[in-house]
Motif scaffolding. Structure first.
Motif, PDB file in Angstrom:
ATOM      1  N   GLU A  64       1.110  42.820 -78.918  1.00 15.29           N
ATOM      2  CA  GLU A  64       2.208  42.532 -79.848  1.00 15.29           C
ATOM      3  C   GLU A  64       3.486  43.224 -79.385  1.00 15.29           C
ATOM      4  O   GLU A  64       4.571  42.614 -79.380  1.00 15.29           O
ATOM      5  CB  GLU A  64       1.834  42.986 -81.258  1.00 15.29           C
ATOM      6  CG  GLU A  64       2.899  42.652 -82.301  1.00 15.29           C
ATOM      7  CD  GLU A  64       2.471  43.047 -83.705  1.00 15.29           C
ATOM      8  OE1 GLU A  64       3.221  42.752 -84.651  1.00 15.29           O
ATOM      9  OE2 GLU A  64       1.395  43.661 -83.853  1.00 15.29           O
ATOM     10  N   ASP A  65       3.360  44.497 -78.981  1.00 18.21           N
ATOM     11  CA  ASP A  65       4.529  45.225 -78.473  1.00 18.21           C
ATOM     12  C   ASP A  65       5.043  44.582 -77.180  1.00 18.21           C
ATOM     13  O   ASP A  65       6.259  44.482 -76.967  1.00 18.21           O
ATOM     14  CB  ASP A  65       4.156  46.693 -78.205  1.00 18.21           C
ATOM     15  CG  ASP A  65       3.831  47.452 -79.494  1.00 18.21           C
ATOM     16  OD1 ASP A  65       4.262  46.990 -80.571  1.00 18.21           O
ATOM     17  OD2 ASP A  65       3.138  48.473 -79.413  1.00 18.21           O
ATOM     18  N   LEU A  66       4.095  44.145 -76.312  1.00 19.76           N
ATOM     19  CA  LEU A  66       4.480  43.514 -75.051  1.00 19.76           C
ATOM     20  C   LEU A  66       5.246  42.218 -75.303  1.00 19.76           C
ATOM     21  O   LEU A  66       6.254  41.939 -74.647  1.00 19.76           O
ATOM     22  CB  LEU A  66       3.236  43.225 -74.213  1.00 19.76           C
ATOM     23  CG  LEU A  66       3.459  42.482 -72.893  1.00 19.76           C
ATOM     24  CD1 LEU A  66       4.332  43.300 -71.954  1.00 19.76           C
ATOM     25  CD2 LEU A  66       2.120  42.156 -72.229  1.00 19.76           C
ATOM     26  N   ASN A  67       4.785  41.452 -76.261  1.00 18.71           N
ATOM     27  CA  ASN A  67       5.443  40.198 -76.591  1.00 18.71           C
ATOM     28  C   ASN A  67       6.886  40.436 -77.040  1.00 18.71           C
ATOM     29  O   ASN A  67       7.824  39.751 -76.601  1.00 18.71           O
ATOM     30  CB  ASN A  67       4.661  39.483 -77.686  1.00 18.71           C
ATOM     31  CG  ASN A  67       5.215  38.107 -77.997  1.00 18.71           C
ATOM     32  OD1 ASN A  67       5.432  37.305 -77.103  1.00 18.71           O
ATOM     33  ND2 ASN A  67       5.449  37.838 -79.261  1.00 18.71           N
ATOM     34  N   ILE A  68       7.077  41.425 -77.882  1.00 13.09           N
ATOM     35  CA  ILE A  68       8.420  41.750 -78.372  1.00 13.09           C
ATOM     36  C   ILE A  68       9.306  42.231 -77.220  1.00 13.09           C
ATOM     37  O   ILE A  68      10.467  41.836 -77.097  1.00 13.09           O
ATOM     38  CB  ILE A  68       8.337  42.829 -79.478  1.00 13.09           C
ATOM     39  CG1 ILE A  68       7.619  42.260 -80.709  1.00 13.09           C
ATOM     40  CG2 ILE A  68       9.725  43.318 -79.863  1.00 13.09           C
ATOM     41  CD1 ILE A  68       7.353  43.297 -81.784  1.00 13.09           C
ATOM     42  N   THR A  69       8.740  43.091 -76.349  1.00  5.69           N
ATOM     43  CA  THR A  69       9.499  43.639 -75.231  1.00  5.69           C
ATOM     44  C   THR A  69       9.943  42.534 -74.271  1.00  5.69           C
ATOM     45  O   THR A  69      11.097  42.512 -73.816  1.00  5.69           O
ATOM     46  CB  THR A  69       8.643  44.673 -74.470  1.00  5.69           C
ATOM     47  OG1 THR A  69       8.251  45.711 -75.378  1.00  5.69           O
ATOM     48  CG2 THR A  69       9.438  45.280 -73.326  1.00  5.69           C
ATOM     49  N   ILE A  70       9.029  41.613 -73.952  1.00  5.46           N
ATOM     50  CA  ILE A  70       9.361  40.519 -73.034  1.00  5.46           C
ATOM     51  C   ILE A  70      10.425  39.619 -73.634  1.00  5.46           C
ATOM     52  O   ILE A  70      11.373  39.201 -72.946  1.00  5.46           O
ATOM     53  CB  ILE A  70       8.095  39.716 -72.685  1.00  5.46           C
ATOM     54  CG1 ILE A  70       7.159  40.561 -71.816  1.00  5.46           C
ATOM     55  CG2 ILE A  70       8.458  38.417 -71.949  1.00  5.46           C
ATOM     56  CD1 ILE A  70       5.857  39.877 -71.469  1.00  5.46           C
ATOM     57  N   LEU A  71      10.317  39.304 -74.917  1.00  6.41           N
ATOM     58  CA  LEU A  71      11.314  38.444 -75.559  1.00  6.41           C
ATOM     59  C   LEU A  71      12.694  39.089 -75.546  1.00  6.41           C
ATOM     60  O   LEU A  71      13.709  38.416 -75.335  1.00  6.41           O
ATOM     61  CB  LEU A  71      10.876  38.124 -76.989  1.00  6.41           C
ATOM     62  CG  LEU A  71       9.666  37.184 -77.130  1.00  6.41           C
ATOM     63  CD1 LEU A  71       9.288  37.016 -78.595  1.00  6.41           C
ATOM     64  CD2 LEU A  71       9.956  35.836 -76.493  1.00  6.41           C
ATOM     65  N   LYS A  72      12.735  40.412 -75.758  1.00 10.10           N
ATOM     66  CA  LYS A  72      14.020  41.119 -75.709  1.00 10.10           C
ATOM     67  C   LYS A  72      14.609  41.062 -74.300  1.00 10.10           C
ATOM     68  O   LYS A  72      15.813  40.844 -74.123  1.00 10.10           O
ATOM     69  CB  LYS A  72      13.832  42.576 -76.145  1.00 10.10           C
ATOM     70  CG  LYS A  72      13.607  42.759 -77.649  1.00 10.10           C
ATOM     71  CD  LYS A  72      13.485  44.238 -77.984  1.00 10.10           C
ATOM     72  CE  LYS A  72      13.316  44.441 -79.501  1.00 10.10           C
ATOM     73  NZ  LYS A  72      13.170  45.880 -79.842  1.00 10.10           N
TER      74      LYS A  72
END
Length: 303
Positions: A64-72
Protein backbone atom coordinates in the motif's frame (compact mmCIF):
# COMPACT_ATOMS: atom_id res chain seq x y z
CA UNK A 1 -22.68 -5.30 -9.14
CA UNK A 2 -21.41 -2.28 -7.13
CA UNK A 3 -24.04 -2.75 -4.39
CA UNK A 4 -21.44 -3.00 -1.60
CA UNK A 5 -21.79 -6.75 -1.09
CA UNK A 6 -21.00 -10.06 -2.77
CA UNK A 7 -23.55 -12.68 -3.72
CA UNK A 8 -22.36 -16.29 -3.87
CA UNK A 9 -22.06 -16.13 -7.68
CA UNK A 10 -19.89 -13.00 -7.42
CA UNK A 11 -17.83 -14.57 -4.64
CA UNK A 12 -17.33 -17.75 -6.68
CA UNK A 13 -16.32 -15.87 -9.82
CA UNK A 14 -13.61 -13.94 -7.94
CA UNK A 15 -12.26 -16.50 -5.47
CA UNK A 16 -12.40 -19.74 -7.50
CA UNK A 17 -8.79 -20.87 -7.96
CA UNK A 18 -9.18 -24.14 -9.84
CA UNK A 19 -8.40 -26.15 -6.69
CA UNK A 20 -11.40 -25.77 -4.38
CA UNK A 21 -14.52 -27.57 -5.52
CA UNK A 22 -17.89 -25.84 -5.81
CA UNK A 23 -19.01 -27.43 -2.52
CA UNK A 24 -15.91 -26.17 -0.72
CA UNK A 25 -16.42 -22.66 -2.09
CA UNK A 26 -20.02 -22.75 -0.89
CA UNK A 27 -18.91 -23.86 2.58
CA UNK A 28 -16.28 -21.10 2.70
CA UNK A 29 -18.87 -18.52 1.65
CA UNK A 30 -21.17 -19.42 4.55
CA UNK A 31 -18.23 -19.51 6.97
CA UNK A 32 -17.45 -15.88 6.11
CA UNK A 33 -21.16 -14.91 6.10
CA UNK A 34 -21.43 -14.49 9.87
CA UNK A 35 -24.46 -12.21 9.44
CA UNK A 36 -26.32 -15.04 7.67
CA UNK A 37 -27.62 -12.77 4.91
CA UNK A 38 -26.46 -14.89 1.92
CA UNK A 39 -24.33 -11.89 0.96
CA UNK A 40 -20.85 -10.87 2.09
CA UNK A 41 -20.19 -7.28 3.08
CA UNK A 42 -16.82 -5.57 3.52
CA UNK A 43 -16.82 -6.02 7.29
CA UNK A 44 -17.27 -9.79 7.04
CA UNK A 45 -14.50 -10.14 4.47
CA UNK A 46 -12.11 -8.01 6.53
CA UNK A 47 -12.90 -9.95 9.72
CA UNK A 48 -12.24 -13.30 8.05
CA UNK A 49 -9.02 -12.51 6.20
CA UNK A 50 -7.52 -10.40 9.01
CA UNK A 51 -7.42 -13.56 11.13
CA UNK A 52 -5.27 -15.36 8.54
CA UNK A 53 -2.90 -12.65 7.29
CA UNK A 54 0.18 -13.69 9.26
CA UNK A 55 3.33 -12.39 7.55
CA UNK A 56 1.22 -11.01 4.71
CA UNK A 57 -0.12 -8.26 6.96
CA UNK A 58 3.27 -6.55 6.67
CA UNK A 59 3.50 -7.40 2.96
CA UNK A 60 0.15 -5.80 2.14
CA UNK A 61 0.96 -2.78 4.28
CA UNK A 62 4.24 -2.24 2.43
CA UNK A 63 2.51 -2.69 -0.92
CA UNK A 64 0.00 0.00 0.00
CA UNK A 65 2.84 2.39 0.87
CA UNK A 66 4.67 1.39 -2.33
CA UNK A 67 1.60 2.11 -4.42
CA UNK A 68 1.25 5.59 -2.93
CA UNK A 69 4.98 6.29 -3.36
CA UNK A 70 5.00 5.23 -7.02
CA UNK A 71 1.91 7.30 -7.82
CA UNK A 72 3.52 10.37 -6.23
CA UNK A 73 6.72 9.82 -8.22
CA UNK A 74 4.77 9.40 -11.47
CA UNK A 75 2.77 12.53 -10.78
CA UNK A 76 5.97 14.53 -10.29
CA UNK A 77 7.47 12.95 -13.41
CA UNK A 78 4.49 14.08 -15.44
CA UNK A 79 4.92 17.65 -14.27
CA UNK A 80 8.71 17.92 -14.61
CA UNK A 81 9.62 15.71 -17.57
CA UNK A 82 8.89 18.08 -20.46
CA UNK A 83 10.95 20.91 -18.96
CA UNK A 84 13.87 18.67 -17.98
CA UNK A 85 17.16 18.50 -19.91
CA UNK A 86 17.96 15.58 -22.19
CA UNK A 87 20.17 14.02 -19.52
CA UNK A 88 17.52 14.42 -16.83
CA UNK A 89 14.91 12.89 -19.14
CA UNK A 90 17.24 9.94 -19.79
CA UNK A 91 17.68 9.37 -16.04
CA UNK A 92 13.92 9.53 -15.54
CA UNK A 93 13.30 6.94 -18.27
CA UNK A 94 15.96 4.69 -16.78
CA UNK A 95 14.45 4.92 -13.29
CA UNK A 96 10.97 4.16 -14.60
CA UNK A 97 12.27 1.16 -16.50
CA UNK A 98 14.26 -0.12 -13.53
CA UNK A 99 11.22 0.26 -11.26
CA UNK A 100 9.15 -1.73 -13.75
CA UNK A 101 11.83 -4.44 -13.97
CA UNK A 102 11.92 -4.78 -10.20
CA UNK A 103 8.13 -5.07 -9.99
CA UNK A 104 8.05 -7.62 -12.81
CA UNK A 105 10.75 -9.65 -11.08
CA UNK A 106 8.67 -9.65 -7.89
CA UNK A 107 5.58 -10.60 -9.88
CA UNK A 108 7.42 -13.54 -11.47
CA UNK A 109 8.42 -14.83 -8.02
CA UNK A 110 4.85 -14.56 -6.78
CA UNK A 111 3.47 -16.32 -9.87
CA UNK A 112 5.99 -19.12 -9.41
CA UNK A 113 4.97 -19.47 -5.75
CA UNK A 114 1.28 -19.55 -6.71
CA UNK A 115 1.81 -22.24 -9.35
CA UNK A 116 3.92 -24.33 -6.98
CA UNK A 117 1.44 -24.20 -4.10
CA UNK A 118 -1.52 -24.95 -6.37
CA UNK A 119 0.23 -27.90 -7.99
CA UNK A 120 1.33 -29.22 -4.59
CA UNK A 121 -2.23 -29.01 -3.30
CA UNK A 122 -3.60 -30.86 -6.31
CA UNK A 123 -1.04 -33.66 -5.91
CA UNK A 124 -1.72 -33.98 -2.18
CA UNK A 125 -5.48 -34.03 -2.56
CA UNK A 126 -5.78 -36.28 -5.60
CA UNK A 127 -9.47 -35.45 -5.27
CA UNK A 128 -11.70 -36.98 -7.96
CA UNK A 129 -14.17 -34.16 -7.42
CA UNK A 130 -13.97 -31.75 -10.34
CA UNK A 131 -12.68 -28.38 -9.11
CA UNK A 132 -14.58 -25.19 -9.75
CA UNK A 133 -12.77 -23.28 -12.50
CA UNK A 134 -14.34 -19.96 -13.33
CA UNK A 135 -11.44 -17.64 -13.93
CA UNK A 136 -8.02 -17.76 -15.54
CA UNK A 137 -5.08 -15.75 -14.22
CA UNK A 138 -3.19 -14.22 -17.15
CA UNK A 139 0.00 -12.38 -16.29
CA UNK A 140 0.04 -8.60 -16.06
CA UNK A 141 -1.23 -6.63 -19.01
CA UNK A 142 -2.55 -9.69 -20.75
CA UNK A 143 -5.24 -10.16 -18.11
CA UNK A 144 -6.39 -6.58 -18.48
CA UNK A 145 -6.38 -6.83 -22.24
CA UNK A 146 -8.46 -10.02 -22.24
CA UNK A 147 -10.94 -8.57 -19.76
CA UNK A 148 -11.27 -5.41 -21.80
CA UNK A 149 -11.57 -7.27 -25.08
CA UNK A 150 -14.18 -9.73 -23.87
CA UNK A 151 -16.18 -7.28 -21.79
CA UNK A 152 -16.67 -5.22 -24.95
CA UNK A 153 -18.59 -8.09 -26.57
CA UNK A 154 -22.36 -7.85 -26.64
CA UNK A 155 -24.49 -10.01 -24.35
CA UNK A 156 -25.80 -11.87 -27.39
CA UNK A 157 -22.33 -12.94 -28.45
CA UNK A 158 -21.79 -16.67 -27.72
CA UNK A 159 -18.18 -15.94 -26.72
CA UNK A 160 -19.14 -13.42 -24.03
CA UNK A 161 -19.60 -13.81 -20.26
CA UNK A 162 -18.81 -17.27 -18.85
CA UNK A 163 -18.35 -18.67 -22.35
CA UNK A 164 -14.97 -17.06 -22.96
CA UNK A 165 -13.83 -17.81 -19.39
CA UNK A 166 -14.59 -21.51 -19.72
CA UNK A 167 -12.92 -21.55 -23.15
CA UNK A 168 -9.75 -19.92 -21.80
CA UNK A 169 -9.78 -22.42 -18.91
CA UNK A 170 -9.75 -25.27 -21.38
CA UNK A 171 -6.85 -23.67 -23.28
CA UNK A 172 -4.83 -23.43 -20.06
CA UNK A 173 -5.51 -27.09 -19.28
CA UNK A 174 -4.40 -28.11 -22.79
CA UNK A 175 -1.23 -26.01 -22.57
CA UNK A 176 -0.29 -27.54 -19.22
CA UNK A 177 -0.76 -31.02 -20.66
CA UNK A 178 1.42 -30.18 -23.65
CA UNK A 179 4.13 -28.76 -21.38
CA UNK A 180 4.13 -31.96 -19.31
CA UNK A 181 4.41 -34.00 -22.51
CA UNK A 182 7.48 -32.00 -23.58
CA UNK A 183 9.06 -32.53 -20.16
CA UNK A 184 8.43 -36.28 -20.39
CA UNK A 185 9.94 -36.46 -23.87
CA UNK A 186 13.08 -34.67 -22.74
CA UNK A 187 13.45 -37.01 -19.76
CA UNK A 188 13.11 -40.02 -22.10
CA UNK A 189 10.53 -41.70 -19.87
CA UNK A 190 7.60 -41.62 -22.30
CA UNK A 191 5.19 -44.53 -22.02
CA UNK A 192 3.16 -45.56 -25.05
CA UNK A 193 -0.59 -45.53 -24.56
CA UNK A 194 -3.16 -47.74 -26.34
CA UNK A 195 -4.23 -46.37 -29.70
CA UNK A 196 -7.44 -44.37 -29.49
CA UNK A 197 -9.39 -42.63 -32.21
CA UNK A 198 -10.49 -39.06 -31.58
CA UNK A 199 -13.40 -37.41 -33.36
CA UNK A 200 -13.01 -33.63 -33.49
CA UNK A 201 -16.03 -31.41 -33.10
CA UNK A 202 -16.83 -29.37 -36.18
CA UNK A 203 -16.65 -26.05 -34.35
CA UNK A 204 -13.50 -26.91 -32.37
CA UNK A 205 -10.25 -25.11 -33.02
CA UNK A 206 -8.27 -27.70 -34.93
CA UNK A 207 -4.59 -27.21 -34.06
CA UNK A 208 -2.19 -25.43 -31.71
CA UNK A 209 1.21 -24.36 -33.02
CA UNK A 210 4.19 -25.29 -30.84
CA UNK A 211 7.46 -23.56 -31.64
CA UNK A 212 10.85 -24.58 -30.23
CA UNK A 213 13.87 -22.27 -30.39
CA UNK A 214 17.33 -23.75 -29.67
CA UNK A 215 20.04 -21.15 -29.13
CA UNK A 216 23.71 -21.46 -28.15
CA UNK A 217 24.86 -18.10 -26.83
CA UNK A 218 28.39 -16.69 -26.89
CA UNK A 219 29.56 -16.54 -23.27
CA UNK A 220 30.62 -12.89 -23.45
CA UNK A 221 27.20 -11.95 -24.90
CA UNK A 222 25.00 -13.70 -22.31
CA UNK A 223 23.93 -10.56 -20.45
CA UNK A 224 23.01 -8.74 -23.67
CA UNK A 225 21.18 -11.85 -24.87
CA UNK A 226 19.21 -12.04 -21.60
CA UNK A 227 17.99 -8.48 -22.09
CA UNK A 228 17.03 -9.07 -25.73
CA UNK A 229 15.29 -12.35 -24.86
CA UNK A 230 13.33 -10.72 -22.05
CA UNK A 231 12.08 -7.94 -24.32
CA UNK A 232 11.16 -10.46 -27.00
CA UNK A 233 9.20 -12.69 -24.61
CA UNK A 234 7.35 -9.77 -23.07
CA UNK A 235 6.25 -8.61 -26.52
CA UNK A 236 5.37 -12.11 -27.73
CA UNK A 237 3.34 -13.03 -24.64
CA UNK A 238 1.35 -9.80 -25.01
CA UNK A 239 0.02 -10.95 -28.41
CA UNK A 240 -3.57 -12.17 -28.32
CA UNK A 241 -2.67 -15.39 -30.18
CA UNK A 242 0.14 -16.38 -27.78
CA UNK A 243 -1.04 -18.97 -25.25
CA UNK A 244 2.11 -19.72 -23.28
CA UNK A 245 5.91 -19.27 -23.22
CA UNK A 246 8.42 -21.48 -21.44
CA UNK A 247 12.23 -21.11 -21.17
CA UNK A 248 14.82 -23.75 -20.30
CA UNK A 249 18.56 -23.24 -19.81
CA UNK A 250 21.13 -25.98 -19.62
CA UNK A 251 23.27 -25.43 -16.47
CA UNK A 252 26.45 -26.85 -18.03
CA UNK A 253 26.66 -24.37 -20.91
CA UNK A 254 24.98 -21.37 -22.48
CA UNK A 255 22.34 -23.29 -24.41
CA UNK A 256 18.74 -22.05 -24.21
CA UNK A 257 15.49 -23.63 -25.36
CA UNK A 258 12.35 -21.50 -25.68
CA UNK A 259 8.92 -23.02 -26.24
CA UNK A 260 6.05 -20.94 -27.56
CA UNK A 261 2.43 -22.06 -27.81
CA UNK A 262 0.24 -20.24 -30.35
CA UNK A 263 -3.48 -20.56 -31.02
CA UNK A 264 -2.83 -21.50 -34.64
CA UNK A 265 -0.31 -21.13 -37.46
CA UNK A 266 -1.84 -17.81 -38.56
CA UNK A 267 -1.11 -16.31 -35.13
CA UNK A 268 2.48 -17.55 -35.35
CA UNK A 269 2.97 -16.18 -38.87
CA UNK A 270 1.55 -12.82 -37.82
CA UNK A 271 3.95 -12.77 -34.87
CA UNK A 272 6.90 -13.30 -37.24
CA UNK A 273 6.03 -10.12 -39.11
CA UNK A 274 6.09 -7.94 -35.98
CA UNK A 275 9.01 -5.53 -35.49
CA UNK A 276 10.00 -6.98 -32.09
CA UNK A 277 10.30 -10.47 -33.63
CA UNK A 278 12.46 -9.23 -36.51
CA UNK A 279 14.63 -7.22 -34.10
CA UNK A 280 15.25 -10.30 -31.95
CA UNK A 281 16.24 -12.37 -34.96
CA UNK A 282 18.70 -9.67 -36.07
CA UNK A 283 20.25 -9.39 -32.61
CA UNK A 284 20.78 -13.15 -32.46
CA UNK A 285 23.22 -12.86 -35.32
CA UNK A 286 25.60 -11.14 -32.88
CA UNK A 287 24.75 -13.18 -29.76
CA UNK A 288 24.74 -16.81 -30.98
CA UNK A 289 27.67 -19.11 -31.68
CA UNK A 290 25.66 -21.01 -34.30
CA UNK A 291 22.48 -20.15 -36.20
CA UNK A 292 19.29 -20.50 -34.18
CA UNK A 293 17.41 -23.77 -34.74
CA UNK A 294 13.64 -23.30 -34.93
CA UNK A 295 11.28 -26.28 -34.99
CA UNK A 296 7.49 -26.02 -35.34
CA UNK A 297 4.80 -28.61 -34.77
CA UNK A 298 1.01 -28.59 -35.05
CA UNK A 299 -0.88 -30.60 -32.42
CA UNK A 300 -4.64 -31.21 -32.16
CA UNK A 301 -6.37 -28.40 -30.35
CA UNK A 302 -8.25 -30.83 -28.11
CA UNK A 303 -5.13 -32.80 -27.14
Amino acid sequence: SDDGKLSFDEFKAYFADGVLSGEELHELFHTIDTHNTDNLDTEELCDYFSKHLGEYENVLSVLEDLNITILKAMDKTKKDYQEASNLEQFVTRFLLKETLNQLQSLQSSLECAMETTEEQTRQERKDPTKPEVLSVQWPGKRLARRLQRNNSLSSNNPCSSTGWIEEDSQWVIQINRLQKLIDRLEKKDLKLEPLEEEVLEENARSHIMIVQHQMSVIEEKVEEFHLALKQYLESASAQSGCLHVSIQKFPSNFHFIVYEFWENSDAWNSHLQMNYSKAFQRSNMDFLETPELITTMLVPGKY
